[in-house]
Design a protein around this motif. Structure first.
Motif, PDB file in Angstrom:
ATOM      1  N   LYS A 133       0.823  -1.216   0.000  1.00 35.66           N
ATOM      2  CA  LYS A 133       0.000   0.000   0.000  1.00 35.66           C
ATOM      3  C   LYS A 133       0.846   1.250   0.000  1.00 35.66           C
ATOM      4  N   ASN A 202      -5.187   5.530   2.631  1.00 33.27           N
ATOM      5  CA  ASN A 202      -4.450   4.317   2.252  1.00 33.27           C
ATOM      6  C   ASN A 202      -4.852   3.940   0.843  1.00 33.27           C
ATOM      7  N   TYR A 204      -4.376   0.791  -1.870  1.00 36.03           N
ATOM      8  CA  TYR A 204      -3.901  -0.580  -2.095  1.00 36.03           C
ATOM      9  C   TYR A 204      -4.110  -0.911  -3.578  1.00 36.03           C
ATOM     10  N   VAL A 216      -2.201  -4.264   5.081  1.00 33.74           N
ATOM     11  CA  VAL A 216      -1.749  -3.906   6.438  1.00 33.74           C
ATOM     12  C   VAL A 216      -1.824  -5.171   7.284  1.00 33.74           C
ATOM     13  N   HIS A 219      -3.149  -5.416  13.425  1.00 29.75           N
ATOM     14  CA  HIS A 219      -2.757  -4.382  14.396  1.00 29.75           C
ATOM     15  C   HIS A 219      -4.006  -3.819  15.054  1.00 29.75           C
ATOM     16  N   ASP A 221      -5.389   0.077  16.373  1.00 26.81           N
ATOM     17  CA  ASP A 221      -5.011   1.487  16.188  1.00 26.81           C
ATOM     18  C   ASP A 221      -4.561   2.069  17.532  1.00 26.81           C
ATOM     19  N   LEU A 228     -13.445   5.395   9.327  1.00 28.29           N
ATOM     20  CA  LEU A 228     -12.892   4.940   8.056  1.00 28.29           C
ATOM     21  C   LEU A 228     -13.960   4.895   6.976  1.00 28.29           C
ATOM     22  N   LEU A 235     -10.931  -4.919   4.377  1.00 29.68           N
ATOM     23  CA  LEU A 235     -10.720  -4.853   5.827  1.00 29.68           C
ATOM     24  C   LEU A 235     -11.281  -6.105   6.514  1.00 29.68           C
ATOM     25  N   HIS A 274      -7.290  -5.627  13.586  1.00 31.93           N
ATOM     26  CA  HIS A 274      -7.731  -5.676  12.200  1.00 31.93           C
ATOM     27  C   HIS A 274      -6.546  -5.719  11.240  1.00 31.93           C
ATOM     28  N   ARG A 284      -7.925  -0.403  -4.078  1.00 31.27           N
ATOM     29  CA  ARG A 284      -8.800   0.033  -2.974  1.00 31.27           C
ATOM     30  C   ARG A 284      -8.203   1.273  -2.329  1.00 31.27           C
ATOM     31  N   SER A 286      -8.879   3.693   1.039  1.00 32.15           N
ATOM     32  CA  SER A 286      -9.671   3.922   2.253  1.00 32.15           C
ATOM     33  C   SER A 286      -9.229   5.254   2.850  1.00 32.15           C
ATOM     34  N   PHE A 290      -8.130   9.781  11.947  1.00 27.18           N
ATOM     35  CA  PHE A 290      -7.617   9.318  13.237  1.00 27.18           C
ATOM     36  C   PHE A 290      -7.763  10.431  14.264  1.00 27.18           C
TER      37      PHE A 290
HETATM   38  O1  LIG Z   1      -7.623   0.478   4.900  1.00 25.16           O
HETATM   39  C1  LIG Z   1      -8.290   0.124   5.852  1.00 25.16           C
HETATM   40  O2  LIG Z   1      -9.421  -0.330   5.732  1.00 25.16           O
HETATM   41  C2  LIG Z   1      -7.746   0.207   7.259  1.00 25.16           C
HETATM   42  C3  LIG Z   1      -6.401   0.798   7.385  1.00 25.16           C
HETATM   43  C4  LIG Z   1      -5.914   0.728   8.796  1.00 25.16           C
HETATM   44  O3  LIG Z   1      -6.207  -0.173   9.519  1.00 25.16           O
HETATM   45  C5  LIG Z   1      -5.104   1.810   9.338  1.00 25.16           C
HETATM   46  O4  LIG Z   1      -4.750   2.750   8.581  1.00 25.16           O
HETATM   47  O5  LIG Z   1      -4.811   1.768  10.546  1.00 25.16           O
END
Ligand SMILES: O=C(O)CCC(=O)C(=O)O
Ligand SMILES: [Fe+2]
Length: 343
Positions: A133, A202, A204, A216, A219, A221, A228, A235, A274, A284, A286, A290
């Motif tokens: 990504k 993000n 991808y 990803v 992890h 957050d 999101l 996801l 996730h 993709r 997203s 944050f």
């Molecule tokens: O792209 C996504 O759906 C999630 C990305 C993600 O988990 C993040 O940026 O922390």
């Protein structure tokens, strides 16, 4: 110059070696789309009656935050056109030719926003295996300190990003207010804990073999809460030891409980684990918002939930300390563990 995946992905028909995940981290198991991931309908409460929200809605959000650490919200009041326009804007940026992108990256590098190649957040956190990504990160709040650093092109960029970010900020305050109500906290409790907001986009690109690479890896957050916007599947969350796919609901926001909410709620709420898988044919994008405390903000389990029968499970710290630890540690669970108090 960042070696953006979107600049070369369409020219390869195999996954380059430094993007092949070790077998235990590949998305190998068959993952089905979760039909039980909570969907919260905000039409059940209007913003003017937020303090009188139906107890049902508060309980729904609380239950979702306890059981999944993730839920989707619909009828949230942010216009579909604005969501489309912002998605188009960022897709346009990631679709630029290699030359245009190079120019864009060098312009961006003078500003407080950044474009990163995959898996390379900063020098201290260079992953051996890269992620499939590209990332565009831009702090948006406090807005008066940030707008001077924003991009001037495309022409609609500043207005769109400012409007979108303000709308998502309002939405995040509504959701935090409902969570606070559910936890028994006083009105406005999260105001001081949500002074920072960053836009993390993000991208991808299509991947020649999605079974080998990761968008990803797993992890949680590190921040307070994440909103999101997604259009294309990718996801997944870990629930009861199994990965499940998060459905793409048109114009919904996926809300992720971050580590700070888990800590403040003294483990009453959980942060969702996730990850993002790649797609063979479809790229993709997203758009993540944050929400975080300011760097010098003190974070600790709220006193409201700590008493003789329920001692504090985490120590008090400055948010910056936590983020520094999180960025420097590949195993994010270890970061949280290190903040736990011994019983
Ligand atoms: O792209 C996504 O759906 C999630 C990305 C993600 O988990 C993040 O940026 O922390
Ligand atoms: Fe995430």
């Amino acid at each position: 110059m960042a070696n953006l995946v979107s600049s070369w992905a369409r020219n390869v028909d195999t996954v380059p070696e430094n993007y092949v995940m070790p077998p235990n981290k590949r998305p190998s198991e068959l993952v089905s789309i979760g039909s039980n991931i909570p969907v919260i309908d905000l039409a059940k409460v209007s913003s003017s009656t937020i303090n009188h929200a139906g107890a049902g809605l508060v309980q729904e959000i609380l239950k979702a935050s306890q059981e999944f650490g993730l839920f989707q919200i619909i009828n949230h009041g942010i216009s579909e056109k604005l969501m489309d326009d912002v998605m188009d804007l960022f897709n346009e940026i990631f679709d630029m030719s290699v030359e245009e992108k190079e120019k864009f990256c060098s312009e961006v590098s003078n500003k407080s926003c950044k474009v990163y190649e995959s898996g390379k957040m900063n020098d201290a956190n260079v992953e051996e295996v890269r992620h499939w990504k590209d990332l565009f990160i831009q702090p948006v709040f406090p807005i008066e300190e940030q707008t001077q650093h924003w991009l001037e092109n495309p022409a609609r960029y500043r207005e769109l990003v400012e409007t979108y970010s303000s709308e998502v900020k309002k939405l995040s305050m509504r959701i935090l207010e409902l969570i606070g109500e559910g936890l028994g906290l006083k009105e406005g409790y999260f105001e001081e804990l949500s002074k920072r907001q960053a836009l993390v986009v993000n991208h991808y690109p299509p991947c020649p073999d999605p079974s080998l690479a990761m968008g990803v890896p797993a992890h949680c957050d590190p921040n307070l809460i994440t909103f999101l916007q997604q259009q294309v599947y990718g996801l997944q969350i870990l629930k009861d030891g199994h990965w499940i796919g998060v459905p793409t609901l048109p114009y919904a926001f996926v809300v992720n409980i971050g580590y700070q909410l888990q800590i403040i709620s003294n483990n009453k709420l959980v942060s969702s684990e996730h990850r993002v898988v790649t797609n063979l044919k479809t790229g993709r994008t997203s758009i993540g918002t944050f929400v975080s405390p300011a760097e010098d903000c003190i974070v600790e389990p709220t006193k409201v939930l700590v008493n003789g029968g329920s001692p504090a499970l985490f120590r008090t710290f400055k948010y910056q300390e936590f983020i520094d630890d999180y960025m420097g540690e590949k195993n994010h669970k270890k970061t949280l563990e290190a903040y736990k108090l011994q019983p």
